[in-house]
Design an enzyme around this catalytic site. Structure first.
Site, mmCIF file in Angstrom:
data_model
loop_
_atom_site.group_PDB
_atom_site.id
_atom_site.type_symbol
_atom_site.label_atom_id
_atom_site.label_comp_id
_atom_site.label_asym_id
_atom_site.label_seq_id
_atom_site.Cartn_x
_atom_site.Cartn_y
_atom_site.Cartn_z
ATOM 1 N N LYS A 98 -91.469 23.780 8.072
ATOM 2 C CA LYS A 98 -92.224 24.830 8.774
ATOM 3 C C LYS A 98 -93.303 24.157 9.596
ATOM 4 C CE LYS A 98 -92.254 28.443 5.286
ATOM 5 N NZ LYS A 98 -93.170 29.087 4.340
ATOM 6 N N GLY A 123 -98.905 25.891 3.083
ATOM 7 C CA GLY A 123 -99.707 26.192 4.275
ATOM 8 C C GLY A 123 -101.081 26.703 3.875
ATOM 9 N N ARG A 143 -94.210 29.614 -8.761
ATOM 10 C CA ARG A 143 -94.928 30.790 -8.251
ATOM 11 C C ARG A 143 -94.736 31.999 -9.169
ATOM 12 N NH1 ARG A 143 -94.178 30.192 -1.663
ATOM 13 N NH2 ARG A 143 -95.783 28.595 -1.467
HETATM 14 C C1 3PG Z 1 -95.188 29.982 1.743
HETATM 15 O O1 3PG Z 1 -94.074 29.781 1.275
HETATM 16 O O2 3PG Z 1 -95.869 29.067 2.236
HETATM 17 C C2 3PG Z 1 -95.776 31.356 1.650
HETATM 18 O O3 3PG Z 1 -94.997 32.168 0.855
HETATM 19 C C3 3PG Z 1 -95.974 31.954 3.019
HETATM 20 O O4 3PG Z 1 -94.761 32.109 3.673
HETATM 21 P P1 3PG Z 1 -94.701 32.161 5.270
HETATM 22 O O5 3PG Z 1 -94.985 30.764 5.746
HETATM 23 O O6 3PG Z 1 -93.336 32.639 5.637
HETATM 24 O O7 3PG Z 1 -95.792 33.111 5.732
HETATM 25 MG MG MG Z 2 -92.888 27.670 1.427
#
Ligand code: 3PG
Ligand code: MG
Length: 388
Positions: free
Chosen positions: A198, A369, A37
């Protein structure tokens, strides 16, 4: 079609350019695990410097939930960013207010600034109007180069475009071009692999993948929620309770759409790294990786696919031996020269790069995401905001 402005459409000379980057790099034990990134941000920063503009970098880092927390300070990224850019960067421990005003007042062309984590303010994630206005106050132009955060309707991504002339950076442009190229009319059959820890939002994104894919392979916390919905014991494994009803609906929809959802048949658990059939999990176990039988099913599916879309490791890949499933899948995908393979996300890229399994991957997206979200409508809230 409304065109989005690019950096080349602006006169940058002596202009303060507020650049939204995604410096949320995978980070563990005070070390950056993967700098993709950061690397992706360099062309935009270099271009602004070349044109005698003043980059004022903003970003989030982790999820500090609206509170100042040193653990999530962007200062941790400063050294690496500065080194890779080859420029000195002036750090400001605020992102709005008088301190920022003061530091930017006497800024000279080609100086570079990094402001503190946007998410130290709870307003950021609420897409708050005043916070966006405060952010924009001392700058002339806004550039969004954070594709991987542009699925978030946050102040620094969406609302901010209301206040100063806005456009996209080079990484954003590159992401849009590549994803369009491979995924707008993808070669079928398509397989999607979704994992990672996540989970919020991912379940909804899976819903849209069902219309597009022949196979949907699930790992990580997402898979656990599906297993739980089938009344299987997942012990102490992470899952999302409030999504159980949604997950049941998704499975019914998948049946109607002829999309086959592949869930773990066997797994590796925390206790003595034992392989277990999924029916043998008890309340003390924690699922940390996919088992051999599941991997064999996945290999067969990949071998028969034309396009593979991958976001999120299928196990707890940061820790050996739970990286086995992710590594084996990466090796197979990378060995297939004719396969169109698109992988995305900080952790997924990190897992792929760790073993140098990227030379045959068609495209690596900085978005995890964001990349899945993009697939829904081939756009993101942050991209739409730039069209207004
Ligand atoms: C990620 O790592 O997917 C992005 O930086 C977004 O982060 P977040 O899921 O905490 O919004
Ligand atoms: Mg991430």
């Amino acid at each position: 079609m409304i065109k989005i402005k690019k950096i080349s459409d602006f006169n940058l000379n002596s202009k303060k350019v507020l650049v939204r980057l995604d410096l949320n790099v995978p980070f563990n034990n005070n070390k950056i695990l993967d700098n993709s990134r950061i690397k992706a941000s360099l062309p935009t920063l270099k271009e602004i410097i070349k044109k005698k503009g003043i980059p004022v970098i903003i970003s989030h880092f982790g999820r500090p939930n609206g509170k100042v927390n040193k653990r999530f300070s962007l200062k941790k990224i400063l050294k690496s960013l500065s080194k890779q850019l080859g420029e000195k960067i002036i750090f400001c421990n605020q992102c709005i207010g008088l301190k920022v005003k003061k530091i930017l007042e006497n800024a000279k062309p080609a100086q570079v600034f990094l402001l503190e984590n946007l998410r130290f303010h709870k307003e950021e994630t609420k897409n708050n109007n005043k916070f966006a206005k405060d952010l924009s106050k001392y700058c002339d132009i806004y550039i969004n180069d954070a594709f991987s955060a542009s699925h978030r309707k946050h102040s620094s991504i969406v609302k901010i475009t209301k206040f100063i002339p806005s456009g996209m950076g080079k990484n954003m442009e590159n992401e849009i071009n590549n994803l369009n190229k491979y995924l707008k009319k993808p070669k079928k059959p398509i397989t999607a692999i979704v994992g990672g820890s996540k989970m919020n939002n991912k379940i909804n994104l899976i819903n849209s993948l069902i219309n597009k894919c022949k196979y949907l392979i699930l790992g990580g916390g997402v898979a656990n929620t599906f297993l739980k919905s089938k009344n299987l014991n997942i012990g102490r494994s992470i899952y999302e309770k409030k999504q159980i009803r949604n997950v049941i609906k998704i499975q019914n929809k998948a049946k109607k759409n002829n999309c086959k959802i592949i869930l773990p048949l066997d797994v590796v658990i925390s206790e003595k790294n034992k392989h277990l059939d999924i029916s043998k999990i008890n309340k003390n176990h924690q699922i940390l990786d996919l088992g051999k039988n599941t991997l064999n099913v996945i290999f067969e599916i990949i071998n028969n696919s034309s396009t593979v879309i991958w976001s999120g490791p299928v196990g707890y890949f940061e820790k050996k031996p739970y990286d086995n499933g992710t590594n084996k899948i990466a090796t197979l995908i990378n060995s297939k020269k004719k396969l169109i393979s698109i992988a995305g996300g900080g952790d997924t890229i990190s897992a792929l790069k760790k073993n140098k399994k990227i030379n045959n991957i068609s495209y690596l997206s900085t978005g995890g995401g964001a990349f899945l979200h993009w697939l829904e409508n081939f756009t993101l809230p942050g991209i739409e905001a730039l069209k207004k």
